[in-house]
Design a protein around this motif. Structure first.
Motif, PDB file in Angstrom:
ATOM      1  N   GLU A 170       0.888  -1.257  -0.059  1.00  7.92           N
ATOM      2  CA  GLU A 170       0.072   0.013   0.057  1.00  7.92           C
ATOM      3  C   GLU A 170       0.823   1.294  -0.021  1.00  7.92           C
ATOM      4  O   GLU A 170       0.574   2.086  -0.605  1.00  7.92           O
ATOM      5  N   ILE A 171       2.019   1.201   0.907  1.00 13.99           N
ATOM      6  CA  ILE A 171       2.890   2.196   0.682  1.00 13.99           C
ATOM      7  C   ILE A 171       3.527   2.554  -0.588  1.00 13.99           C
ATOM      8  O   ILE A 171       3.502   3.558  -1.052  1.00 13.99           O
ATOM      9  N   ALA A 172       3.831   1.296  -1.112  1.00 15.80           N
ATOM     10  CA  ALA A 172       4.568   1.490  -2.494  1.00 15.80           C
ATOM     11  C   ALA A 172       3.390   2.333  -3.479  1.00 15.80           C
ATOM     12  O   ALA A 172       4.015   3.006  -4.427  1.00 15.80           O
ATOM     13  N   GLY A 173       2.356   1.874  -3.440  1.00 11.04           N
ATOM     14  CA  GLY A 173       1.160   2.499  -4.119  1.00 11.04           C
ATOM     15  C   GLY A 173       1.072   3.860  -4.211  1.00 11.04           C
ATOM     16  O   GLY A 173       0.986   4.618  -5.221  1.00 11.04           O
ATOM     17  N   ALA A 174       1.069   4.427  -2.963  1.00  7.17           N
ATOM     18  CA  ALA A 174       0.873   5.921  -2.635  1.00  7.17           C
ATOM     19  C   ALA A 174       2.355   6.443  -2.869  1.00  7.17           C
ATOM     20  O   ALA A 174       2.324   7.371  -3.519  1.00  7.17           O
ATOM     21  N   PHE A 175       3.478   5.793  -2.787  1.00  4.48           N
ATOM     22  CA  PHE A 175       4.587   6.554  -3.181  1.00  4.48           C
ATOM     23  C   PHE A 175       4.711   6.623  -4.800  1.00  4.48           C
ATOM     24  O   PHE A 175       5.167   7.685  -5.260  1.00  4.48           O
ATOM     25  N   GLY A 176       4.036   5.576  -5.520  1.00  9.47           N
ATOM     26  CA  GLY A 176       3.895   5.772  -6.905  1.00  9.47           C
ATOM     27  C   GLY A 176       3.170   6.869  -7.272  1.00  9.47           C
ATOM     28  O   GLY A 176       3.522   7.441  -8.126  1.00  9.47           O
ATOM     29  N   LYS A 177       2.152   7.301  -6.728  1.00  8.77           N
ATOM     30  CA  LYS A 177       1.169   8.367  -6.859  1.00  8.77           C
ATOM     31  C   LYS A 177       1.937   9.738  -6.826  1.00  8.77           C
ATOM     32  O   LYS A 177       1.890  10.383  -7.441  1.00  8.77           O
ATOM     33  N   LEU A 178       2.660   9.659  -5.694  1.00  7.86           N
ATOM     34  CA  LEU A 178       3.520  10.789  -5.289  1.00  7.86           C
ATOM     35  C   LEU A 178       4.575  11.252  -6.474  1.00  7.86           C
ATOM     36  O   LEU A 178       4.755  12.026  -7.109  1.00  7.86           O
ATOM     37  N   ALA A 179       5.353  10.169  -6.885  1.00  6.54           N
ATOM     38  CA  ALA A 179       6.177  10.087  -7.996  1.00  6.54           C
ATOM     39  C   ALA A 179       5.680  10.338  -9.260  1.00  6.54           C
ATOM     40  O   ALA A 179       6.356  11.429  -9.998  1.00  6.54           O
ATOM     41  N   ALA A 180       4.338  10.209  -9.294  1.00 12.47           N
ATOM     42  CA  ALA A 180       3.737  10.535 -10.763  1.00 12.47           C
ATOM     43  C   ALA A 180       3.459  12.065 -10.816  1.00 12.47           C
ATOM     44  O   ALA A 180       3.605  12.728 -11.841  1.00 12.47           O
ATOM     45  N   THR A 181       3.289  12.660  -9.476  1.00 13.04           N
ATOM     46  CA  THR A 181       2.970  14.109  -9.615  1.00 13.04           C
ATOM     47  C   THR A 181       4.372  14.973  -9.846  1.00 13.04           C
ATOM     48  O   THR A 181       4.544  15.875 -10.459  1.00 13.04           O
ATOM     49  N   CYS A 182       5.515  14.310  -9.410  1.00 16.90           N
ATOM     50  CA  CYS A 182       6.720  15.045  -9.861  1.00 16.90           C
ATOM     51  C   CYS A 182       6.785  14.920 -11.310  1.00 16.90           C
ATOM     52  O   CYS A 182       7.386  16.116 -12.042  1.00 16.90           O
ATOM     53  N   LYS A 183       6.625  13.819 -11.919  1.00 17.93           N
ATOM     54  CA  LYS A 183       6.757  13.577 -13.317  1.00 17.93           C
ATOM     55  C   LYS A 183       5.784  14.544 -14.181  1.00 17.93           C
ATOM     56  O   LYS A 183       6.093  15.245 -15.189  1.00 17.93           O
ATOM     57  N   SER A 184       4.610  14.514 -13.864  1.00 20.14           N
ATOM     58  CA  SER A 184       3.701  15.606 -14.369  1.00 20.14           C
ATOM     59  C   SER A 184       3.858  16.948 -14.349  1.00 20.14           C
ATOM     60  O   SER A 184       3.584  17.801 -15.460  1.00 20.14           O
ATOM     61  N   CYS A 185       4.534  17.206 -13.348  1.00 24.94           N
ATOM     62  CA  CYS A 185       4.953  18.750 -13.287  1.00 24.94           C
ATOM     63  C   CYS A 185       6.221  18.988 -14.074  1.00 24.94           C
ATOM     64  O   CYS A 185       6.334  19.852 -14.987  1.00 24.94           O
ATOM     65  N   HIS A 186       7.142  18.123 -13.984  1.00 25.35           N
ATOM     66  CA  HIS A 186       8.380  18.337 -14.948  1.00 25.35           C
ATOM     67  C   HIS A 186       8.261  18.241 -16.304  1.00 25.35           C
ATOM     68  O   HIS A 186       8.718  18.872 -17.092  1.00 25.35           O
ATOM     69  N   GLU A 187       7.219  17.522 -16.777  1.00 27.71           N
ATOM     70  CA  GLU A 187       6.837  17.222 -18.011  1.00 27.71           C
ATOM     71  C   GLU A 187       6.298  18.717 -18.870  1.00 27.71           C
ATOM     72  O   GLU A 187       6.986  18.931 -19.951  1.00 27.71           O
ATOM     73  N   VAL A 188       5.853  19.408 -18.048  1.00 30.43           N
ATOM     74  CA  VAL A 188       5.266  20.566 -18.716  1.00 30.43           C
ATOM     75  C   VAL A 188       6.022  21.835 -18.274  1.00 30.43           C
ATOM     76  O   VAL A 188       6.287  22.540 -19.000  1.00 30.43           O
ATOM     77  N   PHE A 189       6.599  21.834 -16.791  1.00 28.89           N
ATOM     78  CA  PHE A 189       7.348  23.171 -16.424  1.00 28.89           C
ATOM     79  C   PHE A 189       8.685  23.112 -16.159  1.00 28.89           C
ATOM     80  O   PHE A 189       9.217  24.025 -15.807  1.00 28.89           O
ATOM     81  N   ARG A 190       9.298  21.964 -16.521  1.00 23.62           N
ATOM     82  CA  ARG A 190      10.829  22.075 -16.344  1.00 23.62           C
ATOM     83  C   ARG A 190      11.395  21.676 -17.709  1.00 23.62           C
ATOM     84  O   ARG A 190      11.013  20.555 -18.365  1.00 23.62           O
ATOM     85  N   ILE A 191      12.387  22.432 -18.091  1.00 21.46           N
ATOM     86  CA  ILE A 191      13.068  22.277 -19.359  1.00 21.46           C
ATOM     87  C   ILE A 191      14.460  21.276 -19.153  1.00 21.46           C
ATOM     88  O   ILE A 191      15.182  21.519 -18.212  1.00 21.46           O
ATOM     89  N   LYS A 192      14.267  20.229 -19.889  1.00 21.28           N
ATOM     90  CA  LYS A 192      15.285  19.121 -19.929  1.00 21.28           C
ATOM     91  C   LYS A 192      16.509  19.750 -20.599  1.00 21.28           C
ATOM     92  O   LYS A 192      16.431  20.305 -21.771  1.00 21.28           O
ATOM     93  N   LYS A 193      17.610  19.834 -19.907  1.00 22.55           N
ATOM     94  CA  LYS A 193      18.944  20.501 -20.750  1.00 22.55           C
ATOM     95  C   LYS A 193      19.815  19.299 -20.835  1.00 22.55           C
ATOM     96  O   LYS A 193      20.027  18.425 -20.166  1.00 22.55           O
TER      97      LYS A 193
END
Ligand code: HEC
Length: 152
Positions: A129-152
């Motif tokens: 269950e903890i791993a599931g919630a951890f995965g959801k948190l990690a998904a929020t990092c990715k969704s912000c980075h995809e739009v708002f962070r420029i990969k250099k």
């Protein structure tokens, strides 16, 4: 035991991105938010290591890490992005200031996911269950980075 493979791939990607880009001469508010992101990243890493079995299962670690990440999220995070602070060597995208409400919502999503993760650990749930919630948190990092962070 098996835990969500996708979450870990996501997490591993985030960690290597952090390591590859570093702080390269940043100062002021840009340095400050990079440091905050690094701290968030450290907390994710200690949980990720634990969930992969690299350290003893410890729900208290998850509670503390969830708290620390939530404390950096929401308004606290968006306050580190004043308008015009997109100078080098930042990876912040100008999209942040064009679409501030979506950026703020994303910072709030991270806060909600960090608090949800903390609650799962507090409720005495297991590793899965903890791993599931951890995965959801990690998904929020990715969704912000995809739009708002420029990969250099
Ligand atoms: C609301 C948007 C948002 C969320 C959510 C978010 N980030 Fe970030 N992150 C950014 C932006 C924007 C940057 C680039 C900042 C800069 O370079 O000025 C960044 C940069 C980073 C960096 C690089 C820091 C450096 O040293 O240059 C790491 C590592 C990182 N984020 C990890 C994470 C992790 C892990 C999470 C989730 C737990 C997360 N971020 C959630 C927007 C976000």
């Amino acid at each position: 035991m098996r835990i969500g493979g996708a979450a870990f791939v996501l997490w591993a990607g985030l960690m290597s991105a952090g390591a590859a880009f570093g702080h390269g001469g940043a100062s002021g508010i840009v340095k400050e938010r990079m440091d905050v992101m690094s701290d968030i990243s450290r907390n994710m890493k200690s949980m990720g290591t634990m969930l992969k079995g690299g350290s003893a299962f410890n729900p208290d670690l998850v509670i503390d890490a969830g708290d620390a990440i939530a404390a950096h999220a929401g308004d606290r995070l968006t306050a580190l992005f004043p308008e015009g602070s997109d100078h080098a060597p930042t990876e912040a995208s100008p999209e942040i200031w064009k679409n501030w409400s979506a950026f703020s919502a994303s910072a709030e999503n991270m806060k909600a996911a960090a608090l949800a993760l903390k609650r799962v650990a507090e409720a005495g749930e297991g590793k899965k269950e903890i791993a599931g919630a951890f995965g959801k948190l990690a998904a929020t990092c990715k969704s912000c980075h995809e739009v708002f962070r420029i990969k250099k």
